[in-house]
Design a protein around this motif. Structure first.
Motif, PDB file in Angstrom:
ATOM      1  N   SER A   1      -0.260 -15.048  -0.507  1.00 34.12           N
ATOM      2  CA  SER A   1       0.467 -15.148   0.743  1.00 34.12           C
ATOM      3  C   SER A   1       0.399 -13.858   1.533  1.00 34.12           C
ATOM      4  O   SER A   1       0.462 -13.857   2.746  1.00 34.12           O
ATOM      5  CB  SER A   1       1.930 -15.513   0.453  1.00 34.12           C
ATOM      6  OG  SER A   1       2.009 -16.798  -0.132  1.00 34.12           O
ATOM      7  N   ALA A   2       0.307 -12.730   0.842  1.00 35.47           N
ATOM      8  CA  ALA A   2       0.217 -11.432   1.504  1.00 35.47           C
ATOM      9  C   ALA A   2      -0.307 -10.416   0.509  1.00 35.47           C
ATOM     10  O   ALA A   2      -0.013 -10.487  -0.678  1.00 35.47           O
ATOM     11  CB  ALA A   2       1.579 -10.998   2.039  1.00 35.47           C
ATOM     12  N   VAL A   3      -1.110  -9.465   1.024  1.00 33.82           N
ATOM     13  CA  VAL A   3      -1.645  -8.393   0.196  1.00 33.82           C
ATOM     14  C   VAL A   3      -1.596  -7.097   0.984  1.00 33.82           C
ATOM     15  O   VAL A   3      -1.994  -7.063   2.148  1.00 33.82           O
ATOM     16  CB  VAL A   3      -3.108  -8.668  -0.220  1.00 33.82           C
ATOM     17  CG1 VAL A   3      -3.623  -7.548  -1.130  1.00 33.82           C
ATOM     18  CG2 VAL A   3      -3.254 -10.012  -0.895  1.00 33.82           C
ATOM     19  N   TRP A   4      -1.098  -6.046   0.348  1.00 35.77           N
ATOM     20  CA  TRP A   4      -1.159  -4.706   0.924  1.00 35.77           C
ATOM     21  C   TRP A   4      -1.995  -3.860  -0.027  1.00 35.77           C
ATOM     22  O   TRP A   4      -1.630  -3.640  -1.179  1.00 35.77           O
ATOM     23  CB  TRP A   4       0.237  -4.122   1.113  1.00 35.77           C
ATOM     24  CG  TRP A   4       1.000  -4.852   2.176  1.00 35.77           C
ATOM     25  CD1 TRP A   4       0.995  -4.604   3.512  1.00 35.77           C
ATOM     26  CD2 TRP A   4       1.875  -5.979   1.983  1.00 35.77           C
ATOM     27  NE1 TRP A   4       1.806  -5.506   4.172  1.00 35.77           N
ATOM     28  CE2 TRP A   4       2.359  -6.365   3.257  1.00 35.77           C
ATOM     29  CE3 TRP A   4       2.296  -6.695   0.862  1.00 35.77           C
ATOM     30  CZ2 TRP A   4       3.244  -7.423   3.430  1.00 35.77           C
ATOM     31  CZ3 TRP A   4       3.171  -7.754   1.031  1.00 35.77           C
ATOM     32  CH2 TRP A   4       3.642  -8.104   2.315  1.00 35.77           C
ATOM     33  N   GLU A   5      -3.149  -3.382   0.482  1.00 36.23           N
ATOM     34  CA  GLU A   5      -4.126  -2.687  -0.347  1.00 36.23           C
ATOM     35  C   GLU A   5      -4.086  -1.185  -0.098  1.00 36.23           C
ATOM     36  O   GLU A   5      -3.857  -0.736   1.031  1.00 36.23           O
ATOM     37  CB  GLU A   5      -5.536  -3.178  -0.006  1.00 36.23           C
ATOM     38  CG  GLU A   5      -5.773  -4.651  -0.263  1.00 36.23           C
ATOM     39  CD  GLU A   5      -6.156  -4.926  -1.713  1.00 36.23           C
ATOM     40  OE1 GLU A   5      -6.061  -4.006  -2.543  1.00 36.23           O
ATOM     41  OE2 GLU A   5      -6.550  -6.069  -1.998  1.00 36.23           O
ATOM     42  N   PRO A   6      -4.372  -0.378  -1.120  1.00 33.44           N
ATOM     43  CA  PRO A   6      -4.627   1.042  -0.869  1.00 33.44           C
ATOM     44  C   PRO A   6      -5.852   1.203   0.029  1.00 33.44           C
ATOM     45  O   PRO A   6      -6.672   0.287   0.159  1.00 33.44           O
ATOM     46  CB  PRO A   6      -4.884   1.605  -2.276  1.00 33.44           C
ATOM     47  CG  PRO A   6      -4.249   0.625  -3.204  1.00 33.44           C
ATOM     48  CD  PRO A   6      -4.406  -0.720  -2.547  1.00 33.44           C
ATOM     49  N   ALA A   7      -6.006   2.378   0.616  1.00 36.47           N
ATOM     50  CA  ALA A   7      -7.178   2.647   1.444  1.00 36.47           C
ATOM     51  C   ALA A   7      -8.443   2.521   0.606  1.00 36.47           C
ATOM     52  O   ALA A   7      -8.424   2.663  -0.619  1.00 36.47           O
ATOM     53  CB  ALA A   7      -7.076   4.042   2.046  1.00 36.47           C
ATOM     54  N   ALA A   8      -9.557   2.255   1.260  1.00 37.33           N
ATOM     55  CA  ALA A   8     -10.815   1.959   0.579  1.00 37.33           C
ATOM     56  C   ALA A   8     -11.238   3.075  -0.360  1.00 37.33           C
ATOM     57  O   ALA A   8     -11.854   2.827  -1.403  1.00 37.33           O
ATOM     58  CB  ALA A   8     -11.909   1.691   1.609  1.00 37.33           C
ATOM     59  N   GLU A   9     -10.922   4.319  -0.009  1.00 37.06           N
ATOM     60  CA  GLU A   9     -11.360   5.443  -0.838  1.00 37.06           C
ATOM     61  C   GLU A   9     -10.381   5.766  -1.964  1.00 37.06           C
ATOM     62  O   GLU A   9     -10.624   6.675  -2.768  1.00 37.06           O
ATOM     63  CB  GLU A   9     -11.549   6.694   0.033  1.00 37.06           C
ATOM     64  CG  GLU A   9     -10.273   7.267   0.624  1.00 37.06           C
ATOM     65  CD  GLU A   9      -9.846   6.609   1.926  1.00 37.06           C
ATOM     66  OE1 GLU A   9      -8.921   7.119   2.569  1.00 37.06           O
ATOM     67  OE2 GLU A   9     -10.453   5.571   2.277  1.00 37.06           O
ATOM     68  N   VAL A  10      -9.302   5.018  -2.066  1.00 35.92           N
ATOM     69  CA  VAL A  10      -8.263   5.280  -3.069  1.00 35.92           C
ATOM     70  C   VAL A  10      -8.420   4.319  -4.244  1.00 35.92           C
ATOM     71  O   VAL A  10      -8.525   3.102  -4.054  1.00 35.92           O
ATOM     72  CB  VAL A  10      -6.855   5.138  -2.448  1.00 35.92           C
ATOM     73  CG1 VAL A  10      -5.774   5.313  -3.519  1.00 35.92           C
ATOM     74  CG2 VAL A  10      -6.667   6.150  -1.330  1.00 35.92           C
ATOM     75  N   THR A  11      -8.440   4.854  -5.456  1.00 35.46           N
ATOM     76  CA  THR A  11      -8.498   4.013  -6.648  1.00 35.46           C
ATOM     77  C   THR A  11      -7.185   3.263  -6.832  1.00 35.46           C
ATOM     78  O   THR A  11      -6.108   3.850  -6.694  1.00 35.46           O
ATOM     79  CB  THR A  11      -8.755   4.876  -7.900  1.00 35.46           C
ATOM     80  OG1 THR A  11     -10.018   5.537  -7.753  1.00 35.46           O
ATOM     81  CG2 THR A  11      -8.786   4.022  -9.163  1.00 35.46           C
ATOM     82  N   VAL A  12      -7.286   1.981  -7.113  1.00 27.39           N
ATOM     83  CA  VAL A  12      -6.088   1.178  -7.334  1.00 27.39           C
ATOM     84  C   VAL A  12      -5.424   1.642  -8.637  1.00 27.39           C
ATOM     85  O   VAL A  12      -6.034   1.591  -9.708  1.00 27.39           O
ATOM     86  CB  VAL A  12      -6.421  -0.321  -7.407  1.00 27.39           C
ATOM     87  CG1 VAL A  12      -5.177  -1.141  -7.761  1.00 27.39           C
ATOM     88  CG2 VAL A  12      -7.003  -0.791  -6.081  1.00 27.39           C
ATOM     89  N   ARG A  13      -4.177   2.068  -8.531  1.00 27.66           N
ATOM     90  CA  ARG A  13      -3.465   2.600  -9.695  1.00 27.66           C
ATOM     91  C   ARG A  13      -2.687   1.516 -10.443  1.00 27.66           C
ATOM     92  O   ARG A  13      -2.246   1.719 -11.582  1.00 27.66           O
ATOM     93  CB  ARG A  13      -2.510   3.712  -9.257  1.00 27.66           C
ATOM     94  CG  ARG A  13      -3.219   4.885  -8.630  1.00 27.66           C
ATOM     95  CD  ARG A  13      -2.269   6.001  -8.240  1.00 27.66           C
ATOM     96  NE  ARG A  13      -1.624   6.623  -9.389  1.00 27.66           N
ATOM     97  CZ  ARG A  13      -2.210   7.501 -10.198  1.00 27.66           C
ATOM     98  NH1 ARG A  13      -3.480   7.854 -10.000  1.00 27.66           N
ATOM     99  NH2 ARG A  13      -1.551   8.028 -11.208  1.00 27.66           N
ATOM    100  N   GLY A  14      -2.485   0.378  -9.815  1.00 22.66           N
ATOM    101  CA  GLY A  14      -1.764  -0.724 -10.429  1.00 22.66           C
ATOM    102  C   GLY A  14      -1.489  -1.788  -9.388  1.00 22.66           C
ATOM    103  O   GLY A  14      -1.771  -1.612  -8.197  1.00 22.66           O
ATOM    104  N   THR A  15      -0.953  -2.906  -9.851  1.00 26.30           N
ATOM    105  CA  THR A  15      -0.663  -4.031  -8.962  1.00 26.30           C
ATOM    106  C   THR A  15       0.763  -4.500  -9.175  1.00 26.30           C
ATOM    107  O   THR A  15       1.214  -4.645 -10.314  1.00 26.30           O
ATOM    108  CB  THR A  15      -1.623  -5.209  -9.223  1.00 26.30           C
ATOM    109  OG1 THR A  15      -2.964  -4.773  -9.038  1.00 26.30           O
ATOM    110  CG2 THR A  15      -1.337  -6.368  -8.270  1.00 26.30           C
ATOM    111  N   VAL A  16       1.465  -4.738  -8.078  1.00 30.15           N
ATOM    112  CA  VAL A  16       2.811  -5.304  -8.109  1.00 30.15           C
ATOM    113  C   VAL A  16       2.747  -6.692  -7.494  1.00 30.15           C
ATOM    114  O   VAL A  16       2.414  -6.842  -6.313  1.00 30.15           O
ATOM    115  CB  VAL A  16       3.815  -4.420  -7.338  1.00 30.15           C
ATOM    116  CG1 VAL A  16       5.197  -5.078  -7.307  1.00 30.15           C
ATOM    117  CG2 VAL A  16       3.901  -3.031  -7.968  1.00 30.15           C
TER     118      VAL A  16
END
Length: 280
Positions: free
Chosen positions: A16-31
């Motif tokens: 329904s909705a996604v807020w992503e880190p910036a493209a150059e930022v490694t994903v540290r986790g998901t909520v």
């Protein structure tokens, strides 16, 4: 679907909705965040953007609203598994919820198997003694939800928000399942839990959060003078910061001590379970 920025490994399933880190930022986790009564994914934009800035992906999964269908009709194991597969190794997947969404997260934890639980504004699991049904019910509800002027204005002008929902009873099967998951002496799952609650919540008293926190051996954050929608209240920045600190601790290992410990001048640590945060 609402999406911000880009991700090195995008999610492929519906959401329904996604807020992503910036493209150059490694994903540290998901909520994975489950809204509560009357809410929709868009009301969590501010929270999602703030966590995304710190490297955490925030997703409102495309599942039925908490309490709208029987629990066996809600699949949260799929979104948890997908989030885990799409993130770098070691990045935790947390199942989170506010209000009835918190009850759903708790009830589904054993089946979904997240790495942690974030439970915000846990509602009482019996009908409140007084419903918000006065002539000024909408004004009362806004005041009960948040003391943040910006968020009040957002809700008041939001055509997708459903006023009056806080006066509705918590669905009995949802309340029962959450209570069973937190039953004393019944460890249905063993994951770190963070409970966040407003100390001035008129919808659900702090004792509700304290009771669940004790039964789940959870960390408890009581927000001074906080209302029911703790993620969107006046202290939303401090609450988001507390969530990020907990997520960082979760990344290092659920049994590690907190990385930042607040003390007073005498070296005493405030007790998070005390209603007023009194030092121990």
């Amino acid at each position: 679907m609402t999406t911000t920025a880009a991700s090195p490994v995008p999610l492929t399933g519906p959401s329904s909705a996604v807020w992503e880190p910036a493209a150059e930022v490694t994903v540290r986790g998901t909520v994975l965040l489950l809204p509560g009564r009357g809410e929709h994914p868009g009301v969590y934009g501010r929270f999602g953007r703030r966590l995304a800035f710190d490297g955490y992906r925030v997703v409102v999964p495309a599942v039925p609203a908490a309490g709208s269908v029987p629990l066996d009709g809600v699949d949260l194991a799929g979104p948890v598994a997908e989030a885990r597969e799409s993130a770098p190794p070691g990045a935790p997947v947390v199942l989170a919820g506010s209000d009835t969404g918190a009850l759903l997260a708790l009830a589904a934890a054993r089946q979904a198997a997240p790495d942690g639980l974030l439970l915000v504004g846990l509602p009482v699991t019996v009908a409140p003694p007084e419903a918000l049904d006065t002539a000024d019910g909408w004004t009362d509800e806004l005041g009960a939800r948040t003391s943040c002027p910006a968020h009040r204005s957002l809700l008041a002008a939001d055509p997708d928000f459903r006023p009056g929902a806080l006066a509705e009873d918590v669905p009995a099967d949802l309340a029962r399942a959450a209570e069973e998951s937190a039953a004393d002496g019944v460890p249905v799952f063993e994951v770190p839990v963070l409970v966040v609650h407003g100390s001035a919540d008129p919808v659900s008293p702090p004792a509700t959060a304290q009771r669940f926190a004790e039964r789940l051996a959870a960390d408890l954050v009581l927000v001074a003078d906080g209302r029911h929608d703790a993620l969107n209240d006046a202290a939303h920045r401090s609450v988001a910061a507390a969530v990020v600190q907990w997520l960082e601790r979760l990344r290092g290992g659920p049994h590690l001590p907190a990385q930042i410990v607040t003390t007073d001048a005498d070296g005493r640590t405030p007790d998070p379970r005390a209603p007023e945060g009194n030092p121990v």
